[in-house]
Design an enzyme around this catalytic site. Structure first.
Site, PDB file in Angstrom:
ATOM      1  N   LYS A 127       0.831  -1.204   0.000  1.00  0.00           N
ATOM      2  CA  LYS A 127       0.000   0.000   0.000  1.00  0.00           C
ATOM      3  C   LYS A 127       0.869   1.260   0.000  1.00  0.00           C
ATOM      4  O   LYS A 127       0.582   2.233  -0.711  1.00  0.00           O
ATOM      5  CB  LYS A 127      -0.912   0.003   1.229  1.00  0.00           C
ATOM      6  CG  LYS A 127      -1.725   1.278   1.377  1.00  0.00           C
ATOM      7  CD  LYS A 127      -2.633   1.231   2.598  1.00  0.00           C
ATOM      8  CE  LYS A 127      -3.401   2.546   2.746  1.00  0.00           C
ATOM      9  NZ  LYS A 127      -4.363   2.509   3.878  1.00  0.00           N
ATOM     10  N   HIS A 134      -8.291 -33.889 -31.542  1.00  0.00           N
ATOM     11  CA  HIS A 134      -9.129 -32.693 -31.411  1.00  0.00           C
ATOM     12  C   HIS A 134     -10.189 -32.866 -30.321  1.00  0.00           C
ATOM     13  O   HIS A 134     -11.367 -32.552 -30.510  1.00  0.00           O
ATOM     14  CB  HIS A 134      -9.773 -32.330 -32.743  1.00  0.00           C
ATOM     15  CG  HIS A 134      -8.778 -32.006 -33.812  1.00  0.00           C
ATOM     16  ND1 HIS A 134      -7.836 -31.010 -33.687  1.00  0.00           N
ATOM     17  CD2 HIS A 134      -8.560 -32.572 -35.026  1.00  0.00           C
ATOM     18  CE1 HIS A 134      -7.092 -30.963 -34.764  1.00  0.00           C
ATOM     19  NE2 HIS A 134      -7.491 -31.896 -35.595  1.00  0.00           N
TER      20      HIS A 134
END
Length: 542
Positions: free
Chosen positions: A141, A297
């Site tokens: 912070k 696939h």
């Protein structure tokens, strides 16, 4: 807010993992940096020759409660949180006799490691860090004047900035702060994942669902879904070359397909992972039988059960040899030399199995140098599936072969004579195999092997036609649908799909049932003398 670099004159160091700390120690000594530290970290730095001030000397209060309280004190946190570009903050520190920190180096108690070790609940709770995240968040912070380091990979960078006396620029401190916030967010999410599983809502808490809403299983679907994953590998590209991709791992789970050990071949690609994971899950639907899947696939082009893994592979490959080219092979049993010899002449992208005979592994490594050889020692265990949609995430329990209708004893005979033992075996095989075929799915099987698969079509008629076409297009011209069985992943909305299979010579069909035209479908089967069972369960796979 300043944009200038801030030299590092005073540092707070409190790390659980001490690896790499020698780099920092050397820089602290050379630069004469004032170092404040805790417990074992202070001891290690002192061993390396750093002059260290213990946190207890700064706070005037000893570490207590078995180390639960060390840094939770204004003398520490005011030094972290004071924005030294703010004259009022600087004046307050001087008034209270508190010195500011320019650098905070923290890594946290190993919560995920403790969970993975199988530790009991009390030991796991002790590894929930309190002071560490507070220091990290405070420093992040206050990036206006403080640099926060949570990643040991940044130690060398810190050492260089200490030694040259420049410290970090504001942009760099913000970047480090962003990494720190990600670190604590991931840490808290991991704790939340564990607590959601182990501390579900008690039965004594009565919170009725709103009218019309389904009752929520909070353990599976918490109000805030805060899972976290750690990046393991950046892949060459994604599904297509213009897409970027990476592999992330669940910090609480060090098993599963994502942790496969690669024993040979080129690096795994995005599509390799997708196809191999699908194949790996498919073969375990048949355990404890020996099974092999060939996937292309994300769809099977062959599935089979065999007395040996080599037999299962030959049967699976025979389903659709053309589509198997460039596919992925998965086995739920150790790969033998006989199977390796069978795989050798076939162009295959990936092979995955729980183990390999030494001679089989050597053959694959030396004769198929590009083949990605994966070893995964445990079957799939994931009970939850995710799918991202734009702006959201869909979560569901994994589709397993565990619904009431998956048990053939619960099937309802709606047409024809009861199937004999061999036909039932094939129907059970076909029903299990259909789970891993993309919807709409029709699968034809014989001798516990697929012979024709129709998948991914927008109507069931096309899938039925495709399955028959695939079954009967081998070079030898054999009619593989005659006397075979078939499965459908969902009901036949009309009789036409079933009639395609019946006209192709299929002798028995298993399907979920549930269509408003069920009776028409059943009647078509009865008219042809074909056995048909309904399961009451479907296995859509989109």
């Amino acid at each position: 807010m300043t944009t200038t670099n801030r030299p590092i004159r005073r540092a707070l160091v409190s790390v659980f993992h001490k690896e790499g700390i020698e780099v920092l120690a050397e820089a602290f000594i050379k630069a004469g940096t004032e170092v404040v530290s805790t417990g074992s970290t202070a001891k290690r730095l002192a061993e390396l020759g750093v002059k260290v001030t213990e946190v207890s000397e700064v706070t005037g209060f000893p570490e207590c409660l078995d180390g639960r309280v060390k840094t939770l004190d204004p003398h520490i946190h005011a030094g972290i949180l004071a924005d030294m570009t703010n004259e009022n903050h600087a004046a307050q520190l001087e008034k209270f006799g508190i010195k500011p920190f320019d650098l905070v180096v923290v890594n946290l108690y190993p919560f995920a490691d403790t969970v993975r070790s199988g530790a009991d609940e009390a030991a796991t709770i002790e590894k929930i860090d309190i002071g560490g995240p507070s220091m990290v968040r405070g420093a992040a912070k206050n990036n206006a004047t403080v640099a926060i380091i949570t990643d040991p990979n940044d130690y060398a960078l810190v050492a260089a900035r200490i030694e040259n006396g420049e410290g970090f620029s504001l942009e760099e401190r913000r970047w480090l702060a962003g990494k720190a916030f990600a670190h604590t967010a991931s840490y808290d999410a991991t704790i939340n994942e564990w607590t959601a599983k182990h501390w579900p809502k008690p039965a004594t808490v009565d919170q009725p669902s709103a009218e019309g809403e389904t009752e929520v299983n909070e353990a599976k679907f918490p109000a805030a879904f805060t899972r976290t994953w750690d990046r393991a590998h950046v892949l060459r590209y994604g599904e297509n070359p213009h897409q970027q991709a990476a592999l992330y791992l669940d910090p609480l789970n060090q098993n599963g397909f994502a942790h496969a050990e690669q024993l040979g071949g080129k690096p795994m690609s995005y599509n390799n992972y997708v196809d191999a994971d699908a194949a790996w899950r498919a073969v375990w639907d048949f355990a404890p039988q020996i099974a092999v899947a060939v996937v292309k696939h994300n769809n099977p082009c062959g599935l089979a059960v065999g007395a040996t893994v080599a037999e299962a592979h030959k049967k699976a490959h025979a389903c659709d040899p053309m589509s198997a080219y460039g596919g992925v092979i998965a086995a739920n049993s150790k790969v033998t030399m006989e199977m390796a010899e069978s795989v050798r002449p076939i162009f295959t992208e990936v092979i995955v199995a729980p183990d390999y005979d030494a001679d089989a592994l050597e053959l694959l490594q030396t004769k198929k140098k590009n083949l990605r050889i994966l070893k995964v020692t445990e079957p799939p265990k994931s009970k939850t599936q995710f799918r991202q949609i734009d702006g959201g995430l869909l979560v569901q329990s994994t589709d397993l072969i565990d619904a009431p209708g998956d048990n053939p004893d619960a099937w309802k005979l709606v047409s024809g004579e009861p199937a004999d033992e061999q036909t039932i075996r094939d129907l059970v095989f076909a029903w299990r195999a259909i789970r891993c075929v993309k919807s709409n799915a029709i699968l034809i099987a014989h001798d516990q092997a697929t012979v024709g698969i129709g998948m991914g079509q927008v109507n069931r008629v096309d899938s039925a036609n495709l399955s028959v076409e695939r079954a009967n297009t081998l070079a030898d011209g054999a009619n593989r649908t005659q006397g075979a069985v078939a499965a459908s992943d969902a009901f036949f909305p009309f009789a036409d799909g079933a009639e395609i299979l019946i006209n192709a010579g299929v002798k028995a069909i298993v399907q979920p049932g549930g269509s408003i035209r069920d009776e028409e479908v059943f009647e078509a089967a009865r008219k042809a003398g074909v056995t048909m069972y309904v399961t009451g369960t479907r296995h859509f796979f989109h």
